[in-house]
Design an enzyme around this catalytic site. Structure first.
Site, PDB file in Angstrom:
ATOM      1  N   LYS A  22       2.963 -38.258  -3.576  1.00  0.00           N
ATOM      2  CA  LYS A  22       1.882 -39.234  -3.220  1.00  0.00           C
ATOM      3  C   LYS A  22       0.584 -38.926  -3.714  1.00  0.00           C
ATOM      4  O   LYS A  22       0.008 -39.742  -4.237  1.00  0.00           O
ATOM      5  CB  LYS A  22       1.866 -39.562  -1.476  1.00  0.00           C
ATOM      6  CG  LYS A  22       0.670 -40.398  -1.310  1.00  0.00           C
ATOM      7  CD  LYS A  22       0.912 -40.843   0.153  1.00  0.00           C
ATOM      8  CE  LYS A  22      -0.006 -39.967   1.180  1.00  0.00           C
ATOM      9  NZ  LYS A  22      -1.419 -39.980   0.927  1.00  0.00           N
ATOM     10  N   ASN A  23       0.174 -37.746  -3.339  1.00  0.00           N
ATOM     11  CA  ASN A  23      -1.217 -37.491  -3.298  1.00  0.00           C
ATOM     12  C   ASN A  23      -1.522 -36.938  -4.960  1.00  0.00           C
ATOM     13  O   ASN A  23      -2.665 -36.782  -5.443  1.00  0.00           O
ATOM     14  CB  ASN A  23      -1.689 -36.045  -2.622  1.00  0.00           C
ATOM     15  CG  ASN A  23      -1.801 -36.525  -1.353  1.00  0.00           C
ATOM     16  OD1 ASN A  23      -1.763 -37.794  -0.885  1.00  0.00           O
ATOM     17  ND2 ASN A  23      -2.030 -35.614  -0.136  1.00  0.00           N
ATOM     18  N   ARG A  92      -6.977 -44.123   2.147  1.00  0.00           N
ATOM     19  CA  ARG A  92      -8.078 -43.139   1.925  1.00  0.00           C
ATOM     20  C   ARG A  92      -8.079 -42.890   0.411  1.00  0.00           C
ATOM     21  O   ARG A  92      -9.191 -42.833  -0.358  1.00  0.00           O
ATOM     22  CB  ARG A  92      -7.822 -42.000   2.437  1.00  0.00           C
ATOM     23  CG  ARG A  92      -8.600 -40.750   2.300  1.00  0.00           C
ATOM     24  CD  ARG A  92     -10.024 -40.910   2.627  1.00  0.00           C
ATOM     25  NE  ARG A  92     -10.808 -39.820   2.459  1.00  0.00           N
ATOM     26  CZ  ARG A  92     -11.995 -39.430   2.773  1.00  0.00           C
ATOM     27  NH1 ARG A  92     -12.620 -40.292   3.648  1.00  0.00           N
ATOM     28  NH2 ARG A  92     -12.849 -38.388   2.514  1.00  0.00           N
ATOM     29  N   CYS A 116      -5.824 -42.402   6.898  1.00  0.00           N
ATOM     30  CA  CYS A 116      -5.324 -42.288   8.356  1.00  0.00           C
ATOM     31  C   CYS A 116      -6.370 -41.517   9.397  1.00  0.00           C
ATOM     32  O   CYS A 116      -7.338 -41.051   8.981  1.00  0.00           O
ATOM     33  CB  CYS A 116      -4.259 -40.863   8.336  1.00  0.00           C
ATOM     34  SG  CYS A 116      -2.612 -41.394   7.935  1.00  0.00           S
ATOM     35  N   ARG A 121     -13.739 -37.935   8.388  1.00  0.00           N
ATOM     36  CA  ARG A 121     -13.638 -37.954   6.801  1.00  0.00           C
ATOM     37  C   ARG A 121     -14.827 -38.574   6.219  1.00  0.00           C
ATOM     38  O   ARG A 121     -14.822 -39.719   5.634  1.00  0.00           O
ATOM     39  CB  ARG A 121     -12.573 -38.909   6.477  1.00  0.00           C
ATOM     40  CG  ARG A 121     -11.325 -38.287   7.233  1.00  0.00           C
ATOM     41  CD  ARG A 121     -10.022 -38.759   6.740  1.00  0.00           C
ATOM     42  NE  ARG A 121      -9.350 -38.162   5.715  1.00  0.00           N
ATOM     43  CZ  ARG A 121      -8.180 -38.284   5.132  1.00  0.00           C
ATOM     44  NH1 ARG A 121      -7.247 -39.182   5.858  1.00  0.00           N
ATOM     45  NH2 ARG A 121      -7.835 -37.687   3.997  1.00  0.00           N
ATOM     46  N   ASP A 124     -19.888 -37.610   1.889  1.00  0.00           N
ATOM     47  CA  ASP A 124     -21.178 -37.113   1.333  1.00  0.00           C
ATOM     48  C   ASP A 124     -21.221 -36.212  -0.051  1.00  0.00           C
ATOM     49  O   ASP A 124     -21.763 -36.264  -0.898  1.00  0.00           O
ATOM     50  CB  ASP A 124     -22.163 -36.209   2.494  1.00  0.00           C
ATOM     51  CG  ASP A 124     -21.199 -35.125   2.918  1.00  0.00           C
ATOM     52  OD1 ASP A 124     -19.743 -35.234   3.168  1.00  0.00           O
ATOM     53  OD2 ASP A 124     -21.558 -33.892   3.080  1.00  0.00           O
ATOM     54  N   ASP A 319      -1.426 -31.207   6.101  1.00  0.00           N
ATOM     55  CA  ASP A 319      -0.568 -32.251   6.249  1.00  0.00           C
ATOM     56  C   ASP A 319       0.698 -31.762   6.782  1.00  0.00           C
ATOM     57  O   ASP A 319       1.578 -32.713   7.279  1.00  0.00           O
ATOM     58  CB  ASP A 319      -0.431 -32.643   5.036  1.00  0.00           C
ATOM     59  CG  ASP A 319      -1.428 -33.369   4.134  1.00  0.00           C
ATOM     60  OD1 ASP A 319      -1.608 -34.497   4.051  1.00  0.00           O
ATOM     61  OD2 ASP A 319      -2.432 -32.519   3.752  1.00  0.00           O
ATOM     62  N   ILE A 341      -8.825 -27.862   8.591  1.00  0.00           N
ATOM     63  CA  ILE A 341      -9.313 -28.924   7.825  1.00  0.00           C
ATOM     64  C   ILE A 341      -9.954 -30.157   8.448  1.00  0.00           C
ATOM     65  O   ILE A 341     -11.172 -30.776   8.059  1.00  0.00           O
ATOM     66  CB  ILE A 341      -8.225 -29.182   6.723  1.00  0.00           C
ATOM     67  CG1 ILE A 341      -7.653 -27.929   6.188  1.00  0.00           C
ATOM     68  CG2 ILE A 341      -8.834 -29.804   5.680  1.00  0.00           C
ATOM     69  CD1 ILE A 341      -8.609 -26.797   5.372  1.00  0.00           C
ATOM     70  N   ARG A 412       3.782 -44.890   4.564  1.00  0.00           N
ATOM     71  CA  ARG A 412       2.789 -44.837   3.419  1.00  0.00           C
ATOM     72  C   ARG A 412       3.050 -43.651   2.609  1.00  0.00           C
ATOM     73  O   ARG A 412       2.512 -43.436   1.472  1.00  0.00           O
ATOM     74  CB  ARG A 412       1.589 -44.747   4.297  1.00  0.00           C
ATOM     75  CG  ARG A 412       0.695 -45.737   4.712  1.00  0.00           C
ATOM     76  CD  ARG A 412      -0.528 -45.633   5.234  1.00  0.00           C
ATOM     77  NE  ARG A 412      -1.337 -44.895   4.335  1.00  0.00           N
ATOM     78  CZ  ARG A 412      -1.975 -43.612   4.519  1.00  0.00           C
ATOM     79  NH1 ARG A 412      -2.460 -43.501   5.975  1.00  0.00           N
ATOM     80  NH2 ARG A 412      -2.635 -42.974   3.424  1.00  0.00           N
TER      81      ARG A 412
HETATM   82  C1  UD1 Z   1      -6.609 -34.904   0.416  1.00  0.00           C
HETATM   83  C2  UD1 Z   1      -5.230 -35.629   0.733  1.00  0.00           C
HETATM   84  C3  UD1 Z   1      -4.714 -35.224   2.160  1.00  0.00           C
HETATM   85  C4  UD1 Z   1      -5.025 -33.694   2.718  1.00  0.00           C
HETATM   86  C5  UD1 Z   1      -6.372 -33.251   2.066  1.00  0.00           C
HETATM   87  C6  UD1 Z   1      -6.714 -31.896   2.318  1.00  0.00           C
HETATM   88  C7  UD1 Z   1      -4.940 -37.259  -0.571  1.00  0.00           C
HETATM   89  C8  UD1 Z   1      -4.851 -38.976  -0.776  1.00  0.00           C
HETATM   90  N1  UD1 Z   1      -5.318 -36.779   0.597  1.00  0.00           N
HETATM   91  O1  UD1 Z   1      -7.520 -35.951   1.388  1.00  0.00           O
HETATM   92  O2  UD1 Z   1      -3.343 -35.536   2.483  1.00  0.00           O
HETATM   93  O3  UD1 Z   1      -4.843 -33.433   3.944  1.00  0.00           O
HETATM   94  O4  UD1 Z   1      -6.850 -33.744   0.820  1.00  0.00           O
HETATM   95  O5  UD1 Z   1      -5.812 -30.954   1.598  1.00  0.00           O
HETATM   96  O6  UD1 Z   1      -4.871 -36.728  -1.658  1.00  0.00           O
HETATM   97  N2  UD1 Z   1     -15.442 -33.401   3.512  1.00  0.00           N
HETATM   98  C9  UD1 Z   1     -16.514 -33.717   3.989  1.00  0.00           C
HETATM   99  N3  UD1 Z   1     -17.514 -34.488   2.914  1.00  0.00           N
HETATM  100  C10 UD1 Z   1     -16.699 -35.043   1.709  1.00  0.00           C
HETATM  101  C11 UD1 Z   1     -15.226 -34.679   1.535  1.00  0.00           C
HETATM  102  C12 UD1 Z   1     -14.562 -34.179   2.607  1.00  0.00           C
HETATM  103  O7  UD1 Z   1     -16.924 -33.224   4.674  1.00  0.00           O
HETATM  104  O8  UD1 Z   1     -17.405 -35.618   1.019  1.00  0.00           O
HETATM  105  C13 UD1 Z   1     -14.357 -32.830   4.547  1.00  0.00           C
HETATM  106  C14 UD1 Z   1     -13.450 -33.753   5.182  1.00  0.00           C
HETATM  107  O9  UD1 Z   1     -13.955 -34.299   6.476  1.00  0.00           O
HETATM  108  C15 UD1 Z   1     -12.403 -32.593   5.773  1.00  0.00           C
HETATM  109  C16 UD1 Z   1     -12.414 -31.892   4.552  1.00  0.00           C
HETATM  110  O10 UD1 Z   1     -13.600 -31.830   3.894  1.00  0.00           O
HETATM  111  O11 UD1 Z   1     -12.625 -31.943   6.955  1.00  0.00           O
HETATM  112  C17 UD1 Z   1     -11.313 -31.636   3.409  1.00  0.00           C
HETATM  113  O12 UD1 Z   1     -11.378 -33.159   2.917  1.00  0.00           O
HETATM  114  P1  UD1 Z   1     -10.657 -33.341   1.467  1.00  0.00           P
HETATM  115  O13 UD1 Z   1     -10.335 -32.108   0.870  1.00  0.00           O
HETATM  116  O14 UD1 Z   1     -11.875 -34.189   0.617  1.00  0.00           O
HETATM  117  O15 UD1 Z   1      -9.539 -34.333   1.672  1.00  0.00           O
HETATM  118  P2  UD1 Z   1      -9.226 -35.694   1.159  1.00  0.00           P
HETATM  119  O16 UD1 Z   1      -9.293 -35.814  -0.414  1.00  0.00           O
HETATM  120  O17 UD1 Z   1      -9.678 -36.613   2.011  1.00  0.00           O
END
Ligand code: UD1
Length: 431
Positions: A22-23, A92, A116, A121, A124, A319, A341, A412
């Site tokens: 999926k991802n 997301r 989710c 999330r 920034d 995950d 995370i 999903r």
């Molecule tokens: C993706 C995956 C999710 C997985 C995660 C971590 C998809 C669709 N989802 O989510 O399944 O659990 O990677 O491997 O691929 N953060 C910030 N600011 C930002 C972006 C992120 O503070 O601008 C924080 C988030 O709140 C979180 C952490 O960074 O605490 C990790 O987020 P991120 O690696 O961005 O995960 P996703 O891309 O949302």
């Protein structure tokens, strides 16, 4: 499917073929917008999030055709428009359309992306990086608006290796004027998948798989054929289910090279895992006909893990944390599980407690689990994707019957979790 009924306590036995990731599929599908030609994306999982992404691409004017086990997407006639509705706010990964839209059209208007409920999330890091490439952002009534007359390359340092932010920067950077460097980039296999698709389309990206990515901007991209890799999280779910229930299963196509930490934890819990027998020279099992995958023998009862801590790749994936937690409720001894995370990944604790699990909170992101011999089946409601899968695994391990509602969350990410587990001998039916 509205609910899953499980008769627990049965060791797993059999084989299952692991679906596409999926991802990995979602950002690759978004990236098809960057070419003005057709791409054939194969091995796409048939899940709700992929259907949503396809709907979004169609709403932008992409022509989409089903082709065998994937989609042919022709984005030559795509046009910028405002994206809204459930497909954006409920998923997301619609967020990776941010980089793709800016790369293709220089503008984007979208509702705040959902996903989710596993934490606040924020986005920034995405916005800061894209601003440094020339994008102006504004937010109004929950909508995010971005505009850029000409994207330019930039030297970007991510304070945290965010998967989504790395994807968005990549999608914008391949279309920008000049080169981009991303220091502190995420190294997850899904980033490698996106880079591989973009390179198949003609992009030039150096450092793939490392934390420093160099992207040559302004290369015109053509269409490409791309095969989505197998889903390491789905494979990890079934691997851990076998650790929790006992028995022996073959996970065909499981991407073992991406699953070192999960296999390590499964072995520490007492499982025996054989990987890619052709490569390791391990005994071939012609009755299974397998060449690539993982053969797992679960323990009679899992061993406790002194400390299981989630981390960015190649660490233990967030995950799979709630699924590992479910397994540890049956372990012989006390385990500690720490989430680093996402702050809201312990929503399954309440349901596991209702089954008799002994879980104690040690602060906001850490729990201690004292394993017990028999969880009791009960009625539970899935509240998010991986937490839902964890409840299914708990139901498989428990004595008696369990019913799990809220299965739309599970759909999903899992093509057909009920059928996959039935293929592994579980007594589970969808109603
Ligand atoms: C993706 C995956 C999710 C997985 C995660 C971590 C998809 C669709 N989802 O989510 O399944 O659990 O990677 O491997 O691929 N953060 C910030 N600011 C930002 C972006 C992120 O503070 O601008 C924080 C988030 O709140 C979180 C952490 O960074 O605490 C990790 O987020 P991120 O690696 O961005 O995960 P996703 O891309 O949302």
């Amino acid at each position: 499917m509205t609910a899953l009924h499980i008769q627990g306590g049965v060791p797993l036995q059999g084989k299952v073929s692991i679906q596409g990731s999926k991802n990995a599929a979602l950002p690759v599908l978004a990236a098809t917008l960057l070419t003005r030609e057709s791409s054939w994306i194969r091995n796409c999982p048939q899940i709700a999030d992929v259907r949503h992404m396809i709907n979004l691409l169609q709403s932008l004017g992409c022509q989409v055709q089903r082709a065998n086990e994937g989609f042919v997407i022709d984005s030559s006639r795509a046009e910028a428009c405002r994206m809204s509705g459930e497909a954006i706010t409920g998923m997301r990964s619609s967020l990776c359309l941010l980089g793709a839209m800016l790369g293709r059209f220089g503008e984007v208007v979208m509702e705040h992306p959902g996903g989710c409920v596993i934490g606040s999330r924020p986005i920034d890091l995405h916005l800061k990086a894209l601003r440094s490439m020339g994008v102006d952002f504004a937010e109004e009534d929950g909508r995010l608006m971005g505009r850029v007359s000409r994207l330019h390359g930039a030297d970007i340092r991510l304070d945290f290796p965010s998967v989504g932010a790395t994807e968005n920067i990549l999608l914008a950077a391949v279309m920008a004027e000049g080169n981009t460097v991303i220091a502190g980039a995420a190294k997850e296999p899904e980033i490698i998948a996106l880079c591989n698709y973009l390179c198949a389309c003609g992009a030039v990206i150096e450092g793939i798989g490392s934390s420093v990515l160099r992207i040559l901007g302004g290369v015109s991209l053509h269409g490409a054929e791309y095969v989505v890799p197998a889903d390491r999280i789905v494979a990890g779910t079934y691997l851990l289910a076998c650790v929790g229930c006992g028995g022996s299963v073959l996970l065909e196509n499981a991407p073992c090279d991406q699953m070192e930490s999960v296999i390590g934890i499964a072995e520490a819990m007492g499982a025996k895992c054989q990987k890619d027998c052709e490569r390791t020279g391990a005994e071939r099992r012609p009755e299974y006909g397998w060449e690539r995958g993982i053969y797992v023998q679960g323990p009679k009862r899992p061993l406790a893990i002194t400390k299981l801590r989630t981390a960015v790749y190649p660490g233990f994936p967030t995950d799979l944390q709630s699924i590992a937690l479910a397994v540890l409720t049956r372990a012989n001894g006390r385990s500690v599980v720490e989430e680093t995370i996402f702050e809201n990944r312990f929503r399954v604790v309440e349901s596991l407690r209702a089954m008799g699990a002994q879980i104690e909170e040690l602060g906001q992101n850490k729990v201690s689990v004292r394993g017990i011999l028999g969880l009791k089946g009960t009625q539970m409601e899935a509240k998010e994707l991986r937490g839902g899968a964890a409840l299914v695994v708990a139901g498989l391990m428990a004595e008696g019957e369990s019913e799990i509602t809220g299965c739309a969350y599970i759909e999903r990410g899992y093509e057909n979790i009920g059928k996959d587990l039935r293929d592994l001998g579980a007594r589970i039916v969808s109603v």
